[in-house]
Structure formats: C-alpha cells, structure tokens
Design an enzyme around this catalytic site. Structure first.
Site, PDB file in Angstrom:
ATOM      1  N   MET A 104     -19.793 -42.117 -70.814  1.00 36.28           N
ATOM      2  CA  MET A 104     -20.987 -42.630 -70.143  1.00 36.28           C
ATOM      3  C   MET A 104     -21.509 -43.832 -70.925  1.00 36.28           C
ATOM      4  SD  MET A 104     -23.082 -39.135 -69.182  1.00 36.28           S
ATOM      5  CE  MET A 104     -23.308 -38.700 -70.914  1.00 36.28           C
ATOM      6  N   CYS A 131     -29.183 -41.942 -80.823  1.00 33.79           N
ATOM      7  CA  CYS A 131     -28.184 -42.988 -80.585  1.00 33.79           C
ATOM      8  C   CYS A 131     -28.804 -44.359 -80.374  1.00 33.79           C
ATOM      9  CB  CYS A 131     -27.292 -42.605 -79.402  1.00 33.79           C
ATOM     10  SG  CYS A 131     -28.126 -42.488 -77.797  1.00 33.79           S
ATOM     11  N   GLY A 162     -16.259 -40.567 -77.946  1.00 28.77           N
ATOM     12  CA  GLY A 162     -15.502 -41.291 -78.951  1.00 28.77           C
ATOM     13  C   GLY A 162     -15.434 -40.551 -80.266  1.00 28.77           C
ATOM     14  N   GLY A 163     -16.132 -39.419 -80.362  1.00 29.74           N
ATOM     15  CA  GLY A 163     -16.144 -38.610 -81.568  1.00 29.74           C
ATOM     16  C   GLY A 163     -15.031 -37.573 -81.570  1.00 29.74           C
ATOM     17  N   VAL A 164     -14.889 -36.906 -82.699  1.00 29.62           N
ATOM     18  CA  VAL A 164     -13.796 -35.956 -82.870  1.00 29.62           C
ATOM     19  C   VAL A 164     -13.990 -34.698 -82.015  1.00 29.62           C
ATOM     20  CG1 VAL A 164     -14.862 -34.846 -84.888  1.00 29.62           C
ATOM     21  CG2 VAL A 164     -12.379 -34.776 -84.613  1.00 29.62           C
ATOM     22  N   ASP A 165     -15.234 -34.248 -81.821  1.00 31.02           N
ATOM     23  CA  ASP A 165     -15.475 -32.997 -81.097  1.00 31.02           C
ATOM     24  C   ASP A 165     -15.027 -33.084 -79.642  1.00 31.02           C
ATOM     25  OD1 ASP A 165     -16.552 -31.794 -83.366  1.00 31.02           O
ATOM     26  OD2 ASP A 165     -18.570 -32.504 -82.923  1.00 31.02           O
ATOM     27  N   MET A 177     -16.611 -37.711 -73.031  1.00 28.99           N
ATOM     28  CA  MET A 177     -16.042 -38.158 -74.303  1.00 28.99           C
ATOM     29  C   MET A 177     -16.901 -39.257 -74.919  1.00 28.99           C
ATOM     30  SD  MET A 177     -11.967 -37.969 -73.483  1.00 28.99           S
ATOM     31  CE  MET A 177     -11.567 -37.945 -75.227  1.00 28.99           C
ATOM     32  N   GLY A 184     -18.067 -31.442 -76.054  1.00 30.52           N
ATOM     33  CA  GLY A 184     -17.720 -31.000 -77.396  1.00 30.52           C
ATOM     34  C   GLY A 184     -18.842 -30.289 -78.110  1.00 30.52           C
ATOM     35  N   CYS A 186     -31.221 -36.126 -72.681  1.00 28.76           N
ATOM     36  CA  CYS A 186     -29.911 -36.672 -72.336  1.00 28.76           C
ATOM     37  C   CYS A 186     -29.015 -35.586 -71.762  1.00 28.76           C
ATOM     38  CB  CYS A 186     -29.268 -37.316 -73.566  1.00 28.76           C
ATOM     39  SG  CYS A 186     -27.702 -38.159 -73.206  1.00 28.76           S
TER      40      CYS A 186
END
Length: 360
Positions: free
Chosen positions: A37, A204, A14-17, A12, A130, A106
């Site tokens: 992570m 990122c 933190g995004g919607v997907d 996860m 996601g 990544c």
C-alpha cells in the site's frame, strides 16, 4: 485458520515479517499475490523518497521477495485514504489534547477495511499480514477470536483490537505461532534481501519522532506558546506549543523545578499544560469509548478482565462496566499510571482478546 478458500492477498511492507508470511502461505499451497500500500508521498513528511516506511527502498524489497517466490506483486495507491483516516485523525487528536495511536487507525481503516475491499474485488479469500497474533473460530460461541502471539515479546494484538467479526473471518497471521528469531532464520534460508532488515520503531510518517515538528509542517502553522501551571493555577514557566506534550511526560519540559513534575492534563481552550507529581498520574478508573468486542457480543456488567492501556505495558486485573452509548467504564484493582486520552485500552481473558476501546 478457518479456510473458506485458497486465494490470499499478502500485505507486504518490505519488511522481513510480511515477506516470511508470504513464503509460509505459498508453502501451504495458497494462490498468493503480494501487495504494498502506497500510503503517502515522502514530500509530505519532509523525507527523501528512498527512506522511511512505504519508501522506494521498501517497495523494491517487497518486489524482490515476490520475484524470488515467483508470485505476482502490485502497488496500490491508498494515500488519499491514509491522509483522511490516519494523518488527519492524528493531527486533530493532538490539537484536541489527545495522544493518538495511528498504527491502530491504519489497521482499522487501511489494512483491514480498504485493503480487504480491494482483496474482495480481486476474488481473494484472505488478507494476510506479518502481525504476531493468532485467529481462531470458536464453534461454541460462533465467534471468530483474536489470540495473543505465542511469542509474548512480539505480540501485536493491542493494535488489532478494532477488527470486526467479518474482518477476523477473512484475515490470517501466519507468524502467530513463531518467534522473531524463527522468522529471520526462514528469511535467511530463503535468501530474502531484507532478512537482516531492522524493525521500524517509529510512526511511519513521523520517522524522526518529532510530532510537533510534523504537525507544524503538515498544518502549515505555528502552535502558540502558553503557560505551564500547577494544579492550583500557579504559573511555572512557558511551554512551546501544546501539541508538543503528552500525559505523563517529564523530560523535555525545559523547566528548573525543585522536584520532578509531570504533565498531568492539557487545557486546550486555555492553552495551558498542567503539571503535577507522579502520584497525581495514578488512577484506578477511566472511561473508554468506541468499544469493539471480539470474544463476546457485549460484556456483562462487572466482567473481570486483564487490561493494558499502552502497547508495551503488562496487563493488570480490572472490571468492565458497559454503558449504553458504546462506551465502558474500566476499574483496575490497583491504581495505574497515566491512562492517556487517545490511547487504546485493550481487554484480555488469558491469551484471548475480549475487546477494546479508546481512552477518553
């Protein structure tokens, strides 16, 4: 999805997907935990702690979604692995004249290697993300397949080509049959705090897109200026450091030229950036290294595929010529613009990912 068990770890961001992926897996009856992570300290990239991917705000959003779903949530610090396997590779590639894709590294070294090891330690059967992609087991070939998303505008198989058979067997992408609009609708219906959160568009750890600036801060060094030259070695001007340029670039050169010119090559040893015209970027043939094959154990010589050499590009017909050293020669039917060392070449048969490699 070939289900070997019902215990899933959801990566996860933190995004919607990834939030909707967690919801869908719980709806399917899986025992679900959410994991974020921690990949770097924001001080490393010169950003405040509350901004950017992997920030406190992202962690808070992921935790809020897990609380709403009633599932356990954990944060794992993988920052040492991320710096070694992603940031260091990124910096070294630019210094060697290549243009890397750190999202692929990544996925390869963090999400589907380091995180999958942790999932097994926690007795989890699947790592779920996601990503917009699909997996399938082909009983005829005995291979786990990676397939394009049903929503072609969101397909992310290009950055997943390095997944191994074992990783594909223990991964699942529940958004593969959905559109982004459907994902956001579910998030809104569930009252997720991040339902309207915009997608991250940048690397990122370089949120401002200034790769050269990041490298200077990260390495603590200045990259010396040098010459812009044409194909014949004629000096056209001075560049501001070789790491600031990539193959195919036209804008930002800072030169007054009689006709548009593009970066066609970088001479790292001589600290020169070679410029040419658009036609100089066109080629039908290139070599890819470190190839990973998904749909086949190894391609046969002359195998026809559809290939793409950058994330946003459409596929084009090509032929693969495998070599003995894990590399392959790729020959397009029609010339393509600027196959760039360091970027990925991914090969398809319809919706199916045949494999891929890194352009050298």
């Amino acid at each position: 999805m070939e289900q070997t068990g019902k215990r899933a770890l959801i990566a996860m961001s933190g995004g919607v997907d990834s939030s909707v992926a967690a919801f869908l897996m719980k709806e399917r009856g899986f025992d679900v935990i959410g994991v974020t992570m921690k990949l770097y300290d924001n001080a490393l990239i010169g950003e405040p702690e509350e901004s950017g991917c992997c920030s406190l705000a992202d962690t808070d959003d992921a935790r809020a979604v897990c609380n709403r779903l009633g599932i356990n949530y954990y944060v794992f610090d993988f920052s040492a692995d991320f710096e070694k396997q992603v940031i260091e590779r990124f910096a070294r590639a630019y210094e060697e004249g290549r243009t890397p894709n750190p999202c692929i590294d990544c996925n390869r070294y963090l999400k589907f290697e380091r995180l999958m090891r942790r999932a097994r330690e926690l007795d989890r059967d699947l790592v779920v993300t996601g990503h917009y992609a699909r997996t399938e087991y082909d009983s005829a070939s005995g291979r786990h397949l990676l397939l394009k998303s049903k929503d072609s505008s969101k397909d992310q198989t290009y950055v997943l080509f390095s997944l191994t058979q074992d990783q594909l067997a223990h991964s699942f992408f529940p958004l593969g049959d959905m559109t982004k609009e459907e994902t956001r609708r579910i998030a809104e219906e569930q009252g997720f705090v991040n339902a309207s959160k915009r997608d991250s568009q940048d690397i990122c750890f370089v949120p401002d897109g200034d790769y050269a600036g990041f490298l200077k801060r990260y390495r603590g060094t200045e990259y010396p200026p040098g010459d812009f030259v044409d194909k014949d070695g004629n000096v056209l001007g001075r560049h501001k450091g070789i790491v600031g340029y990539t193959i195919g670039q036209r804008k930002g050169l800072g030169l007054a030229l009689p006709a548009p010119m593009y970066v066609i090559r970088k001479d790292v040893a001589g600290n020169r950036v070679i410029l040419g015209y658009n036609g100089d970027l066109m080629t039908k043939r290139f070599r890819a290294a470190d190839c990973n094959w998904i749909a086949v154990e190894k391609p046969f010589d002359g195998m026809r595929v559809e290939a793409k050499i950058r994330y946003s590009q459409k596929v084009s017909p090509a032929v693969i010529h495998p070599l003995e050293d894990g590399c392959c020669e790729v020959e397009f039917d029609e010339p393509q613009r600027a196959p760039t060392p360091g970027q990925a070449a991914v090969f398809y048969d319809g919706d199916m990912v045949v494999g891929g490699g890194t352009i050298v």
